[in-house]
Design a protein around this motif. Structure first.
Motif, PDB file in Angstrom:
ATOM      1  N   LYS A  65      -1.413  -2.645  23.489  1.00  0.00           N
ATOM      2  CA  LYS A  65      -2.605  -2.199  22.340  1.00  0.00           C
ATOM      3  C   LYS A  65      -3.403  -3.361  21.911  1.00  0.00           C
ATOM      4  O   LYS A  65      -3.228  -4.465  21.691  1.00  0.00           O
ATOM      5  CB  LYS A  65      -1.735  -1.745  21.197  1.00  0.00           C
ATOM      6  N   VAL A 116       3.135   3.464  25.400  1.00  0.00           N
ATOM      7  CA  VAL A 116       2.228   2.412  25.133  1.00  0.00           C
ATOM      8  C   VAL A 116       2.785   1.038  25.574  1.00  0.00           C
ATOM      9  O   VAL A 116       3.354   0.669  24.919  1.00  0.00           O
ATOM     10  CB  VAL A 116       1.699   2.607  23.675  1.00  0.00           C
ATOM     11  N   LEU A 175      -4.694   8.219  19.988  1.00  0.00           N
ATOM     12  CA  LEU A 175      -4.264   6.981  19.995  1.00  0.00           C
ATOM     13  C   LEU A 175      -4.974   6.497  18.971  1.00  0.00           C
ATOM     14  O   LEU A 175      -4.462   5.319  18.118  1.00  0.00           O
ATOM     15  CB  LEU A 175      -4.466   6.157  21.390  1.00  0.00           C
ATOM     16  N   PHE A 179      -5.985   0.504  25.045  1.00  0.00           N
ATOM     17  CA  PHE A 179      -4.499   0.652  24.991  1.00  0.00           C
ATOM     18  C   PHE A 179      -4.310   0.709  26.609  1.00  0.00           C
ATOM     19  O   PHE A 179      -5.300   1.221  27.359  1.00  0.00           O
ATOM     20  CB  PHE A 179      -4.173   2.119  24.517  1.00  0.00           C
ATOM     21  N   VAL A 181      -1.451   2.842  28.761  1.00  0.00           N
ATOM     22  CA  VAL A 181      -0.148   3.635  28.616  1.00  0.00           C
ATOM     23  C   VAL A 181       0.429   3.745  30.036  1.00  0.00           C
ATOM     24  O   VAL A 181      -0.380   3.947  31.088  1.00  0.00           O
ATOM     25  CB  VAL A 181      -0.806   5.070  28.149  1.00  0.00           C
TER      26      VAL A 181
END
Length: 409
Positions: A227, A224, A130, A242, A244
């Motif tokens: 962010k 995702v 990522l 992040f 997820v």
């Protein structure tokens, strides 16, 4: 024989007859005018009292439309029939990600962000990078690992030489054992250095200026959702970079009223609808009911799990869930009269429907009952077999209100 006296009486008699005729005609004219005014008064009275239909019933509550007008207004009629209705529990809800498949990803140690290839909304696989960071700690760990490797090579060489000399009985036994112990310590030190480098996310095969870099990776396949990684900024363990989520299944979070608790069981089937996809239902099951009652709202949290392989159900969507009842009635179906919710409008604050009968649309006040699956139970005001307008009801309401305004003028 006519005398002079007779000649005098004749003109007087003619005058009397003319006067009588004039008075008679005047009387007839007045009578006719009175009758005309009376007839006009009757017409005004009839208009003020409402039009009459056969049998003396008022038509003020009726509308008449041609077939073309009804089609343009989108009017549809349905015969009212008794239908089976389960005593389900209907609640409003919100779609949430599956918390067991939700991860907020942060680096284990502080580091400067050097790249962040993952974008918001990307679908990522397990282990996919990522972002990458640069850290002094990782660089030091890599150096310690390299040093441990060198120490092990020296210890291994010493041990092999001591082993050969011990076999030839050239050195004392204790020197051989000391060399063996040093070799074992070097092996353990190398293992510890490798574990530390791995835990910090460093790459043992890195070389040159990349030895201090490490990657932040996705813990599982998912999307995702958030962010917060900007190139050049400092990433730290306390600030997730992040979020997820695996959205292949979602949770429908609902609040059950206290009165509905006896009707809902874990494992009960549920149907979920969302405004984004009208007319579609998504099947799921109740997999959790809260252990405590919220003292403010007097509700209990419940969770419905719904498969979402195509990803159409999005977190934070509003939803309506119809949960199969498991209460005292055992979820048995009962025969009731019900209508689509759109068939019912408010007229002067009273729930009203339009009944199609003898070519006209008649307003009918009803007593609505509970709602379930987009339909409303009718407790009173209608009977089976009647033709009820189920679409275009608001168009009929507008026409009715317009006609009432016209009569008011």
């Amino acid at each position: 024989m006519i005398t002079a006296h007779d000649d005098t009486r004749r003109p007087l008699a003619a005058l009397a007859l003319a006067l009588a005729a004039a008075f008679s005609l005047a009387a007839c004219g007045k009578a006719g005018e009175k009758d005309a005014h009376a007839a006009e008064g009757d017409k005004h009275a009839e208009h003020a009292g409402g039009e009459k239909k056969e049998g003396g019933h008022s038509e003020e509550s009726e509308l008449t439309l041609s077939s073309e007008e009804a089609e343009r207004a989108g009017v549809k009629v349905e015969e009212l029939r008794a239908q089976a209705l389960r005593d389900d529990v209907v609640v409003t809800a919100t779609i949430r990600p599956d918390a067991d498949k939700l991860a907020r990803v942060a680096p284990r140690i502080e580091g400067r962000i050097t790249s962040a290839p993952a974008k918001l909304g990307d679908r990522v696989r397990a282990g996919q990078t990522l972002a990458t960071l640069d850290s002094v700690d990782v660089g030091e760990a890599h150096a310690a690992w390299v040093h441990a490797q060198s120490e092990l090579r020296i210890a291994e060489a010493d041990f092999k030489r001591a082993e050969q000399l011990n076999a030839d009985e050239i050195i004392p036994r204790k020197d051989f054992l000391r060399a063996q112990s040093d070799r074992d310590k070097a092996v353990a030190a190398l293992r510890a250095a490798a574990d530390k480098l791995r835990l910090l996310g460093g790459n043992p095969t890195a070389a040159g200026g990349n030895v201090s870099g490490f990657a932040v990776t996705a813990p599982f396949a998912g999307t995702v959702m958030e962010k917060k990684a900007t190139l050049g900024e400092l990433g730290s363990p306390g600030e997730p970079m992040f979020t997820v989520a695996d959205l292949s299944r979602v949770w429908i979070q609902a609040d059950l009223p206290e009165a509905a608790l006896a009707k809902v069981r874990i494992g009960a089937a549920a149907k979920v609808t969302v405004p984004a996809y009208p007319g579609e239902t998504f099947a799921g099951r109740v997999d959790h009911i809260g252990a405590a009652l919220d003292k403010e709202s007097r509700t209990v949290a419940a969770r419905i799990v719904v498969p979402n392989a195509d990803g159409r159900l999005k977190p934070e969507m509003f939803a309506t869930a119809s949960i199969e009842s498991a209460g005292p009635a055992g979820g048995e179906r009962r025969e009731v009269l019900s209508l689509p919710d759109a068939a019912i409008v408010l007229m002067q604050g009273q729930p009203t429907v339009f009944v199609y009968e003898q070519g006209a649309y008649e307003m009918r006040a009803i007593e609505p009952g509970e709602r379930s699956g987009g339909r409303t139970v009718v407790k009173a005001g209608l009977k089976a077999g009647e033709q009820v307008v189920t679409a275009g009801t608001y168009a009929l309401k507008a026409r009715k209100l317009k006609s009432q305004l016209g009569h008011g003028h």
